[in-house]
Write an enzyme that holds these catalytic residues in place. Structure first.
Site, PDB file in Angstrom:
ATOM      1  CG  PHE A  82      -1.774  -1.282   1.279  1.00 58.45           C
ATOM      2  CD1 PHE A  82      -1.430  -2.338   2.112  1.00 58.45           C
ATOM      3  CD2 PHE A  82      -2.891  -1.423   0.470  1.00 58.45           C
ATOM      4  CE1 PHE A  82      -2.194  -3.499   2.164  1.00 58.45           C
ATOM      5  CE2 PHE A  82      -3.665  -2.578   0.498  1.00 58.45           C
ATOM      6  CZ  PHE A  82      -3.307  -3.622   1.350  1.00 58.45           C
ATOM      7  CB  CYS A  85      -1.266   2.796  -8.174  1.00 58.26           C
ATOM      8  SG  CYS A  85       0.421   2.278  -7.853  1.00 58.26           S
TER       9      CYS A  85
HETATM   10  C1  UDX Z   1      -1.685   4.902  -4.429  1.00 58.90           C
HETATM   11  C2  UDX Z   1      -2.218   4.420  -3.086  1.00 58.90           C
HETATM   12  O1  UDX Z   1      -2.409   5.538  -2.236  1.00 58.90           O
HETATM   13  C3  UDX Z   1      -1.245   3.446  -2.465  1.00 58.90           C
HETATM   14  O2  UDX Z   1      -1.764   2.926  -1.249  1.00 58.90           O
HETATM   15  C4  UDX Z   1      -0.998   2.293  -3.414  1.00 58.90           C
HETATM   16  O3  UDX Z   1      -0.109   1.404  -2.900  1.00 58.90           O
HETATM   17  C5  UDX Z   1      -0.528   2.817  -4.737  1.00 58.90           C
HETATM   18  O4  UDX Z   1      -1.424   3.756  -5.255  1.00 58.90           O
HETATM   19  P1  UDX Z   1       0.058   6.694  -5.278  1.00 58.90           P
HETATM   20  O5  UDX Z   1      -0.338   6.309  -6.640  1.00 58.90           O
HETATM   21  O6  UDX Z   1       1.483   6.873  -4.952  1.00 58.90           O
HETATM   22  O7  UDX Z   1      -0.531   5.632  -4.207  1.00 58.90           O
HETATM   23  O8  UDX Z   1      -0.639   8.089  -5.003  1.00 58.90           O
HETATM   24  P2  UDX Z   1      -1.734   8.731  -4.035  1.00 58.90           P
HETATM   25  O9  UDX Z   1      -1.058   9.539  -3.009  1.00 58.90           O
HETATM   26  O10 UDX Z   1      -2.680   7.726  -3.610  1.00 58.90           O
HETATM   27  O11 UDX Z   1      -2.432   9.731  -5.074  1.00 58.90           O
HETATM   28  C6  UDX Z   1      -3.021   9.202  -6.225  1.00 58.90           C
HETATM   29  C7  UDX Z   1      -3.586  10.326  -7.077  1.00 58.90           C
HETATM   30  O12 UDX Z   1      -4.750  10.854  -6.452  1.00 58.90           O
HETATM   31  C8  UDX Z   1      -2.641  11.490  -7.304  1.00 58.90           C
HETATM   32  O13 UDX Z   1      -2.735  11.907  -8.636  1.00 58.90           O
HETATM   33  C9  UDX Z   1      -3.190  12.573  -6.378  1.00 58.90           C
HETATM   34  O14 UDX Z   1      -2.941  13.870  -6.866  1.00 58.90           O
HETATM   35  C10 UDX Z   1      -4.683  12.270  -6.414  1.00 58.90           C
HETATM   36  N1  UDX Z   1      -5.416  12.719  -5.222  1.00 58.90           N
HETATM   37  C11 UDX Z   1      -5.093  12.189  -4.008  1.00 58.90           C
HETATM   38  C12 UDX Z   1      -6.460  13.652  -5.380  1.00 58.90           C
HETATM   39  O15 UDX Z   1      -6.751  14.131  -6.471  1.00 58.90           O
HETATM   40  N2  UDX Z   1      -7.155  14.028  -4.267  1.00 58.90           N
HETATM   41  C13 UDX Z   1      -6.870  13.519  -3.025  1.00 58.90           C
HETATM   42  O16 UDX Z   1      -7.547  13.904  -2.064  1.00 58.90           O
HETATM   43  C14 UDX Z   1      -5.802  12.574  -2.883  1.00 58.90           C
END
Ligand code: UDX
Length: 461
Positions: free
Chosen positions: A153, A278
């Site tokens: 995660f 992801c």
């Molecule tokens: C994600 C999961 O959080 C992680 O647990 C898993 O193992 C892999 O995928 P990651 O892809 O690194 O991690 O990014 P994350 O921080 O989850 O953000 C994903 C996307 O959502 C980003 O583009 C971020 O900008 C966007 N986001 C996140 C939003 O638009 N709004 C939010 O409130 C949170």
């Protein structure tokens, strides 16, 4: 314990370095020779806060090494983590060819007992397939391969912290032996009995929950977790559109909704959509899993659709403000799909830049870490040394990744550099009051100030 980690991408490298830091003897294998050379010469294949030090320290302590041949690692170890990529196929299903190839290589050189642990994000029943693979190609007097699932995660940008301080560790097993082995591997993390490489004063830490279940359920936990988080983001983006239409403030709405402990405030930040390696691919793969199992996954299909429309809606805002975009100079702050990483995979920022180029805009962009990776994707724009250079002569700034450093800019200087002080904020990182106070035109996501007036005017209220 002697552990092999196959794949030196985000998941593999953080897992290998983390396990070595907690005292295990780790061999990390990657068939990309250049990457192995970079790692063995102390370099890093990508930017991830804290990881370079962790790798360096454990290489120096001879607890971590990088090689390119699986067979040289497997013979020496009991536990083998599969951390290879599972990118989407044309139809959105996960491409498992690398997982199968690794399994084949393992069955060609295994001796004695091995626990093969899938850590790559895979669709449900992949573990079953691996078990079948080993029963077909091996499992004789020579060796026995047990299979387990151990989804990760980790979030990019805080992957090292997430390794050492996870919310839970999930394992899917078919034998007590496998459960015991994974318990032993993660003992220091589960009991939080390691010197924390992330936080200076890492106070007394609670035990980490150890979720032991069957392989299918463990595989589903990963896809379900990512899809739920993506759904939260699409939900708040849907609400943001409504706020704009009726004149309400999505920031306040999200804050108050998130105060409900059953909902929680995280992942309720509206913006130009989720990206990265992801969420988009896991959502696609999970929708296909649901469909092929004959289940109605339209809910997640809608989550994808809402996300894909974010870029269109933001481009519409830009055109609304700039009228004719052709020939206009546009500055871009942020290229990575989120802050604290140099990763631009499925980055909404790049999608918006491509749209701007299609409209004939002159784009100057800046990102603290991701410009090299962005150049490989979009070579024909100007990459600037800093945010001020990107603002120079711009008719508009598009704020697309919420890097901390953008919040500390001298905005008055920015205003004087621009030919029109207009900021379109795709991540709601700035405060409208502050920018208005500095004489900027400011457009964000979901605070329908302008709409509010229009809404009431229309009703002569
Ligand atoms: C994600 C999961 O959080 C992680 O647990 C898993 O193992 C892999 O995928 P990651 O892809 O690194 O991690 O990014 P994350 O921080 O989850 O953000 C994903 C996307 O959502 C980003 O583009 C971020 O900008 C966007 N986001 C996140 C939003 O638009 N709004 C939010 O409130 C949170």
């Amino acid at each position: 314990m002697n552990i092999t980690v196959i794949g030196a991408g985000y998941v593999g490298l953080i897992t290998a370095a983390g396990l070595a830091e907690t005292g295990h003897q780790v061999v990390c294998v990657d068939d990309d020779l250049r990457k192995v050379q970079v790692l063995n010469s102390g370099g890093m294949p990508f930017y991830e806060p804290g990881l370079e030090d962790l790798v360096k320290r454990n290489r120096q302590a001879k607890r971590l090494e990088f090689i390119s041949r699986i067979e040289d690692a497997v013979v020496k170890c009991q536990a083998i983590f599969i951390c290879v990529g599972t990118p989407p196929l044309e139809n959105g299903e996960a491409d498992l060819s690398s997982v199968e190839l690794v399994a084949r290589r393992i069955s060609e050189c295994a001796r004695g007992y091995h626990l093969v642990i899938e850590k790559s994000t895979v669709p449900v029943q992949t573990g079953r397939r691996l078990q079948k693979h080993f029963s077909i190609y091996g499992n004789d007097s020579q060796y026995h391969c047990d299979v387990a699932s151990n989804p990760e995660f980790l979030r990019e940008g805080s992957g090292v912290e997430d390794f050492f301080h996870p919310d839970r560790i999930v394992v899917g097993v078919d034998s007590d032996k496998a459960a015991a082995l994974l318990g032993e591997i993660y003992k220091p993390v589960l009991e939080q009995t390691f010197a924390c490489p992330v936080h200076e004063n890492c106070g007394n830490r609670a035990r980490v929950p150890f979720v032991i279940t069957d392989i299918n359920s463990a595989e589903l936990i990963k896809h379900a977790s990512n899809s739920f988080l993506a759904m939260k983001i699409s939900f708040i983006n849907m609400i943001a559109d409504l706020c704009e239409a009726v004149g309400a403030d999505v920031g306040k709405v999200a804050e108050a909704v998130g105060m409900d402990k059953r909902i929680g405030g995280s992942f309720l930040r509206p913006g130009v959509g989720f990206g990265g390696s992801c969420f988009p691919k896991d959502l696609q793969a999970f929708v296909r899993v649901g469909q092929s199992a004959g289940c109605d996954f339209t809910l997640l299909h809608e989550v994808e659709q809402i996300n894909q429309r974010r870029v269109d809606l933001f481009v519409k805002k830009i055109k609304n403000e700039l009228w004719v975009v052709r020939g206009k100079r546009v500055g871009v702050w942020g290229l990575a799909f989120k802050p604290r990483t140099d990763d631009v995979r499925c980055s909404p920022a790049l999608a918006i830049i491509r749209r701007m180029l299609a409209e004939g805009a002159l784009v100057r962009a800046y990102d603290p870490q991701a410009m090299e990776k962005a150049k490989a994707e979009i070579p024909d724009i100007e990459y600037c040394a800093d945010a001020y250079a990107a603002a120079q002569g711009a008719e508009a700034i598009l704020a697309l990744t919420e890097w901390e450093e953008f919040l500390h800019l001298d905005l008055l200087k920015v205003r004087h550099l621009m030919s029109r002080p207009l900021i379109l904020d795709g991540r709601n990182m700035f405060s409208s009051a502050t920018l208005a106070g500095l004489g900027f035109e400011y457009v964000d996501i979901g605070s329908g100030a302008p709409a509010r007036e229009a809404f009431f005017d229309a009703r002569n209220v």
